[in-house]
Write an enzyme that holds these catalytic residues in place. Structure first.
Site, PDB file in Angstrom:
ATOM      1  N   SER A 192     -10.199  -0.618   6.420  1.00  0.00           N
ATOM      2  CA  SER A 192      -9.582  -0.465   5.097  1.00  0.00           C
ATOM      3  C   SER A 192      -8.896  -1.696   4.508  1.00  0.00           C
ATOM      4  CB  SER A 192      -8.577   0.680   5.115  1.00  0.00           C
ATOM      5  OG  SER A 192      -9.258   1.885   4.919  1.00  0.00           O
ATOM      6  N   LYS A 238       0.860  -1.183   0.000  1.00  0.00           N
ATOM      7  CA  LYS A 238       0.000   0.000   0.000  1.00  0.00           C
ATOM      8  C   LYS A 238       0.899   1.236   0.000  1.00  0.00           C
ATOM      9  CE  LYS A 238      -4.041   1.953   2.400  1.00  0.00           C
ATOM     10  NZ  LYS A 238      -5.045   1.727   3.455  1.00  0.00           N
ATOM     11  N   SER A 286      -9.866   1.675   2.263  1.00  0.00           N
ATOM     12  CA  SER A 286      -8.965   2.434   1.423  1.00  0.00           C
ATOM     13  C   SER A 286      -7.875   1.611   0.745  1.00  0.00           C
ATOM     14  CB  SER A 286      -8.298   3.528   2.256  1.00  0.00           C
ATOM     15  OG  SER A 286      -7.487   2.953   3.262  1.00  0.00           O
TER      16      SER A 286
HETATM   17  N1  GLN Z   1     -13.568   3.671   5.463  1.00  0.00           N
HETATM   18  C1  GLN Z   1     -13.041   4.104   6.700  1.00  0.00           C
HETATM   19  C2  GLN Z   1     -12.798   5.585   6.673  1.00  0.00           C
HETATM   20  O1  GLN Z   1     -13.111   6.178   5.711  1.00  0.00           O
HETATM   21  C3  GLN Z   1     -11.800   3.341   7.052  1.00  0.00           C
HETATM   22  C4  GLN Z   1     -10.546   3.907   6.531  1.00  0.00           C
HETATM   23  C5  GLN Z   1      -9.339   3.094   6.923  1.00  0.00           C
HETATM   24  O2  GLN Z   1      -9.451   2.049   7.537  1.00  0.00           O
HETATM   25  N2  GLN Z   1      -8.165   3.618   6.599  1.00  0.00           N
HETATM   26  O3  GLN Z   1     -12.306   6.167   7.602  1.00  0.00           O
END
Ligand code: GLN
Length: 470
Positions: free
Chosen positions: A176, A77, A152
């Site tokens: 994410s 990532k 994400s």
């Molecule tokens: N979808 C969640 C958010 O928007 C999780 C994001 C993440 O885990 N980095 O915060």
């Protein structure tokens, strides 16, 4: 070699048996990347030294070195630092930022001999649940390219799901790793808070963030996890792996009340109930449990996370890191840099976080959320006295259409309803493929298991039992 069915475990056997070399293996992946990546937009950069990395791994294999990940090609990532390579967090502000040191997870992978194929697309600074917040365009779902891969860590997950990497690293602050894994039919795990060092992971919500593995099977995810976990002096919140492993008594708790939340799709519900039956057929006892305060998780998360985001993002001022968009005065420098080089969602969260931390509101929002966070944890502590793991859906729906939720941030946040809890209470959680929707283009479905704090191994144990039932 058939990349579709290849696992890390199988590749390890093949490499050790000299069926093919690491160079052969990565060449096959580079070929597949060429064919698929422009359509999926999963990799932001494919490294130009992949073959050289593979040659080095081959030498180590020839010298008789052993290691589960030696010569295994992985994707990363783009918010995890690799010395000398760009780490952009899919943001314009860091588009040309070159990392000056290795994240601890990266250092461990390098030692193990893993090969890095490239860095993957993501929501900007990991803020989002669809990879649509990337400054470099969304990643598409390999099962239906009109749909999101989730986020994400959408890029990392899509590489594994489309067989252009054997495994990957993602990061998980509120789901994410697990949510995109569910959307793309692969295994994604968020370790216990502190189980994997956060050193060299760009901070989003420091009390919530964890790096975790993405793979096609539970066994493969476990292999990556074992290499990257462990206490690290560079992260004071990291912890030694527990000496006492909890015995899996095969009791799974189901908080049925959460299934009444509105917005859960019929197909997710049906699949969830079928999964419960599968566990029963494998000899598991299913226990209805109460988690009275779990329904506050999303509200608590969307107060605490932005608060931490607003403070963590302060460093991106165009001076210390990344690109500067110059104005007439210092204040203008800041405004222009942050106003033009940070995306809308990132700016929204900075504003939200600054607000909940501001004098006069701190107690009402941040203070209160902190208290509710401990109450949610208490509920789980109670439940874990009776059960080995808690079973929940990962996402209320299968992968949604690209653009479907971009105009309404609240809609997007609601999709995180089942994943944020594990981050708030620090427990490990895993997303496991559990079937497909019916319809012309079947979409992957998944279940989520949450285990007691530091008992990450339980997830792999139960996960393997479940995987066998398919
Ligand atoms: N979808 C969640 C958010 O928007 C999780 C994001 C993440 O885990 N980095 O915060």
């Amino acid at each position: 070699m058939d990349l579709k069915t290849l696992t890390i475990k199988q590749a390890r056997k093949d490499l050790d048996a000299k069926k093919y070399t690491a160079v052969d293996l990565v060449s096959a992946y580079l070929e597949a990347i060429k064919e698929k990546n422009s359509n999926l937009n999963a990799y932001l950069e494919v490294y130009n030294d992949v073959i050289a990395q593979a040659e080095a791994a081959d030498k180590r294999i020839q010298n008789g070195e052993k290691g589960e990940l030696l010569g295994i090609p992985l994707a990363l990532k783009d918010n995890i630092l690799v010395k000398g390579r760009i780490a952009s967090a899919a943001s314009k502000i860091l588009e040309n930022y070159v990392a000056t040191y290795d994240a601890t997870a990266i250092e461990k992978l390098k030692k193990s001999g893993a090969i890095f194929l490239g860095r993957c697309n993501m929501d900007e600074f990991a803020m989002g649940g669809s990879t649509e917040n990337s400054a470099f365009g969304p990643t598409k779902n390999p099962y239906d390219t009109s749909r999101v891969a989730g986020g994400s860590s959408g890029g990392s997950i899509a590489t594994v799901a489309s067989d252009i990497a054997l495994g990957a690293l993602g990061s998980d602050t509120g789901g994410s790793i697990r949510q995109p894994a569910a959307f793309c039919g692969v295994v994604g795990m968020k370790p216990s808070y502190g189980r994997v060092s956060r050193y060299g992971l760009m901070a989003m919500g420091s009390s919530l963030d964890q790096i975790g593995p993405v793979a096609k099977t539970i066994e493969d995810a476990e292999i990556i996890f074992k290499v990257i976990e462990g206490k690290d002096n560079f992260d004071s919140t990291s912890k030694e792996s527990p000496i006492e492993k909890r015995q899996n008594k095969k009791i799974i708790g189901v908080p049925r009340k959460i299934l009444e939340e509105k917005g859960i799709s019929e197909e997710v519900l049906k699949n969830f109930n079928e999964s419960i039956e599968k566990f029963k057929s494998a000899g598991y006892e299913i226990l209805d449990i109460e988690l009275p305060r779990i329904s506050y998780s999303l509200s608590v998360y969307y107060i605490l996370m932005p608060a931490e985001v607003s403070s963590n993002m302060a460093r991106f001022d165009g001076v210390k890191f990344g690109t500067l968009a110059e104005g007439e005065t210092l204040t203008e420098d800041y405004m222009k840099t942050r106003g033009t080089l940070l995306g809308k969602e990132v700016r929204r969260r900075i504003l939200l976080g600054t607000y909940v931390l501001s004098a006069g509101y701190y107690d009402a929002y941040y203070g209160k959320a902190t208290k509710v966070r401990s109450l949610i944890k208490k509920d789980f502590d109670e439940a874990f006295k009776k059960v080995d793991a808690v079973l929940m859906p990962v996402s209320p729906t299968p992968a949604f259409k690209i653009g479907e939720k971009t105009s309404d941030p609240i809609e997007m946040y609601l999709a995180d309803i089942f994943t944020v809890t594990a981050n708030l209470i620090g427990t490990p959680a895993i997303s496991i493929p559990s079937g497909f929707t019916t319809g012309e283009l079947p979409l992957p479905l998944a279940i989520q298991l949450i285990a007691p704090y530091m008992q990450d191994e339980i997830l792999f144990e139960i996960g393997k039992d479940f995987e066998k039932l398919k």
